[in-house]
Motif scaffolding. Structure first.
Motif, short mmCIF file in Angstrom:
data_model
loop_
_atom_site.label_atom_id
_atom_site.label_comp_id
_atom_site.label_asym_id
_atom_site.label_seq_id
_atom_site.Cartn_x
_atom_site.Cartn_y
_atom_site.Cartn_z
N ILE A 1 6.91 109.23 -8.89
CA ILE A 1 7.08 109.98 -10.14
C ILE A 1 6.70 109.11 -11.32
O ILE A 1 6.02 109.54 -12.27
N LEU A 2 7.13 107.82 -11.29
CA LEU A 2 6.76 106.90 -12.37
C LEU A 2 5.24 106.70 -12.42
O LEU A 2 4.65 106.64 -13.51
N ILE A 3 4.62 106.59 -11.25
CA ILE A 3 3.17 106.42 -11.21
C ILE A 3 2.47 107.63 -11.82
O ILE A 3 1.52 107.50 -12.60
N ALA A 4 2.95 108.84 -11.47
CA ALA A 4 2.35 110.06 -12.01
C ALA A 4 2.51 110.12 -13.53
O ALA A 4 1.57 110.48 -14.25
N ILE A 5 3.70 109.74 -14.02
CA ILE A 5 3.93 109.75 -15.47
C ILE A 5 3.04 108.72 -16.16
O ILE A 5 2.46 108.98 -17.23
N GLY A 6 2.92 107.53 -15.56
CA GLY A 6 2.07 106.50 -16.13
C GLY A 6 0.62 106.93 -16.23
O GLY A 6 -0.03 106.76 -17.27
N LEU A 7 0.10 107.52 -15.14
CA LEU A 7 -1.28 108.01 -15.15
C LEU A 7 -1.46 109.13 -16.16
O LEU A 7 -2.46 109.19 -16.88
N PHE A 8 -0.49 110.03 -16.19
CA PHE A 8 -0.53 111.16 -17.13
C PHE A 8 -0.61 110.66 -18.57
O PHE A 8 -1.42 111.12 -19.37
N THR A 9 0.22 109.67 -18.91
CA THR A 9 0.24 109.13 -20.27
C THR A 9 -1.05 108.37 -20.59
O THR A 9 -1.60 108.49 -21.69
N LEU B 1 5.25 107.70 -32.06
CA LEU B 1 6.55 107.06 -31.95
C LEU B 1 6.77 106.68 -30.49
O LEU B 1 6.62 107.51 -29.59
N THR B 2 7.15 105.42 -30.24
CA THR B 2 7.41 104.95 -28.88
C THR B 2 8.74 104.22 -28.84
O THR B 2 8.95 103.26 -29.60
N ALA B 3 9.64 104.67 -27.97
CA ALA B 3 10.94 104.01 -27.78
C ALA B 3 11.10 103.70 -26.31
O ALA B 3 11.22 104.60 -25.48
N ILE C 1 -4.08 108.80 -19.26
CA ILE C 1 -5.19 109.74 -19.41
C ILE C 1 -5.12 110.43 -20.77
O ILE C 1 -6.12 110.61 -21.45
N LYS C 2 -3.90 110.79 -21.16
CA LYS C 2 -3.72 111.50 -22.44
C LYS C 2 -4.11 110.62 -23.62
O LYS C 2 -4.61 111.11 -24.64
N HIS C 3 -3.90 109.29 -23.48
CA HIS C 3 -4.22 108.37 -24.57
C HIS C 3 -5.52 107.62 -24.33
O HIS C 3 -5.75 106.57 -24.92
N GLU C 4 -6.35 108.14 -23.42
CA GLU C 4 -7.64 107.52 -23.11
C GLU C 4 -7.47 106.07 -22.67
O GLU C 4 -8.22 105.18 -23.06
N PHE C 5 -6.44 105.83 -21.84
CA PHE C 5 -6.16 104.52 -21.25
C PHE C 5 -5.95 103.43 -22.30
O PHE C 5 -6.33 102.28 -22.11
N LYS C 6 -5.29 103.80 -23.42
CA LYS C 6 -4.98 102.85 -24.47
C LYS C 6 -3.49 102.85 -24.79
O LYS C 6 -3.10 102.50 -25.90
N SER C 7 -2.66 103.25 -23.82
CA SER C 7 -1.22 103.36 -24.06
C SER C 7 -0.47 102.25 -23.35
O SER C 7 -0.52 102.14 -22.12
N LEU C 8 0.25 101.41 -24.12
CA LEU C 8 1.09 100.38 -23.52
C LEU C 8 2.21 101.02 -22.72
O LEU C 8 2.58 100.53 -21.65
N PHE C 9 2.76 102.12 -23.23
CA PHE C 9 3.82 102.85 -22.54
C PHE C 9 3.35 103.29 -21.15
O PHE C 9 4.03 103.09 -20.15
N GLY C 10 2.18 103.92 -21.07
CA GLY C 10 1.66 104.39 -19.79
C GLY C 10 1.39 103.26 -18.82
O GLY C 10 1.70 103.38 -17.63
N ASP D 1 6.97 109.29 -27.25
CA ASP D 1 7.13 108.75 -25.90
C ASP D 1 8.45 107.99 -25.84
O ASP D 1 8.66 107.04 -26.61
N VAL D 2 9.33 108.39 -24.94
CA VAL D 2 10.65 107.77 -24.80
C VAL D 2 10.90 107.45 -23.34
O VAL D 2 10.72 108.31 -22.47
#
Length: 277
Positions: free
Chosen positions: A45-53, A192-194, A55-64, A217-218
């Motif tokens: 589930i964490l892997i799916a969320i990470g990939l989802f985030t 916003l990222t928490a 892709i949504k941020h064009e692979f520029k998300s520290l959170f993902g 993103d929380v």
């Protein structure tokens, strides 16, 4: 009026495919088709969320990237019994990576402010050199430069919390808490990222000139957003093991169709609260 444009990567579609895939796997398992047990574990589930985030941020998300790393690590350790012996290193390495990220981000902001200030002073100097109104212009220039320097320093410091006049939100609360009031009269949205932290955002003194989008993103944290009662808040946030509460006080004040805030993002093992005065 500011026009709202959809992001290049539609996060809702990506998340829909994730849910569709989970449903198909569950159905196949129910009808007797062999599905590896690790496919339906919580690290996946964490892997799916990470990939989802990502892709949504064009692979520029520290959170993902952080969520993807956690999911992959615990999947390999728990399901495939790969002994990495990294448990005692994860926290200090995470702090080092976080520190480097914050230092790099701050340096970019300072360089940007320095370049803007240099260009502005160069422009003012060229006007001062003109023969008309020499002394007066020079005096005005000194006063304006001083005012600009003060506002620039205020804007740079506002990232650390307190009050901000910035038109774009960019707040990260990672292993920390941020309490910020926005005074911009032309807020354009932002991010916003928490992560293992919290954000209290006060927008009651801010204004918007048309629909805006705020990325939220929380993970293992909390976020509270205080908004004016006449704003139209549209929540399009995906929540997993999390809570999203709309505690706005509905009064006789009519909703302004021009004041639309679209909240998009992911809340994982945390909470998002929306309130009004």
């Amino acid at each position: 009026m500011t026009r709202y444009s959809s992001p290049r990567n539609d996060g809702g579609i990506v998340f829909g495919f994730v849910i569709l895939g989970i449903g198909v796997l569950l159905l196949l398992k129910k009808i007797g088709i062999f599905i590896p047990t690790w496919v339906l574990t919580w690290p996946m589930i964490l892997i799916a969320i990470g990939l989802f985030t990502l892709i949504k941020h064009e692979f520029k998300s520290l959170f993902g990237a952080f969520i993807l790393f956690l999911g992959t690590y615990f999947l390999l350790k728990n399901e495939f019994h790969l002994a990495f012996s990294l448990d005692r290193y994860i926290f200090p390495v995470g702090l080092i990576v976080l520190g480097l990220y914050l230092i790099t981000k701050k340096k970019k902001e300072q360089d940007l402010i320095r370049n803007i200030k240099a260009d502005w002073q160069k422009s003012r100097k060229s006007k001062v050199d003109q023969p008309i109104g020499g002394d007066t212009n020079e005096s005005d220039s000194s006063s304006s430069t001083s005012s600009f320097s003060s506002s620039t320093a205020s804007g740079a410091a506002s990232n650390m919390g307190g009050t901000s006049f910035s038109d774009t939100l960019n707040i990260d609360a990672i292993l920390s808490g941020v309490n910020k009031r926005i005074l911009s009269k032309n807020l354009k949205g932002g991010k916003l990222t928490a992560a293992f932290g919290g954000i209290d955002l006060d927008l009651t003194q801010a204004d918007i000139q048309g629909p805006i989008t705020i990325q939220v993103d929380v993970i293992f944290g909390g976020m509270k957003i205080l908004v004016p009662p006449h704003w139209d808040i549209r929540t399009e946030v995906s929540n997993i093991a999390a809570g999203i509460e709309d505690k706005r006080i509905y009064r006789d004040t009519a909703i302004d169709p021009e004041k639309v805030v679209i909240l998009k993002g992911t809340v994982l093992f945390g909470g998002l609260e929306i309130k009004s005065f």
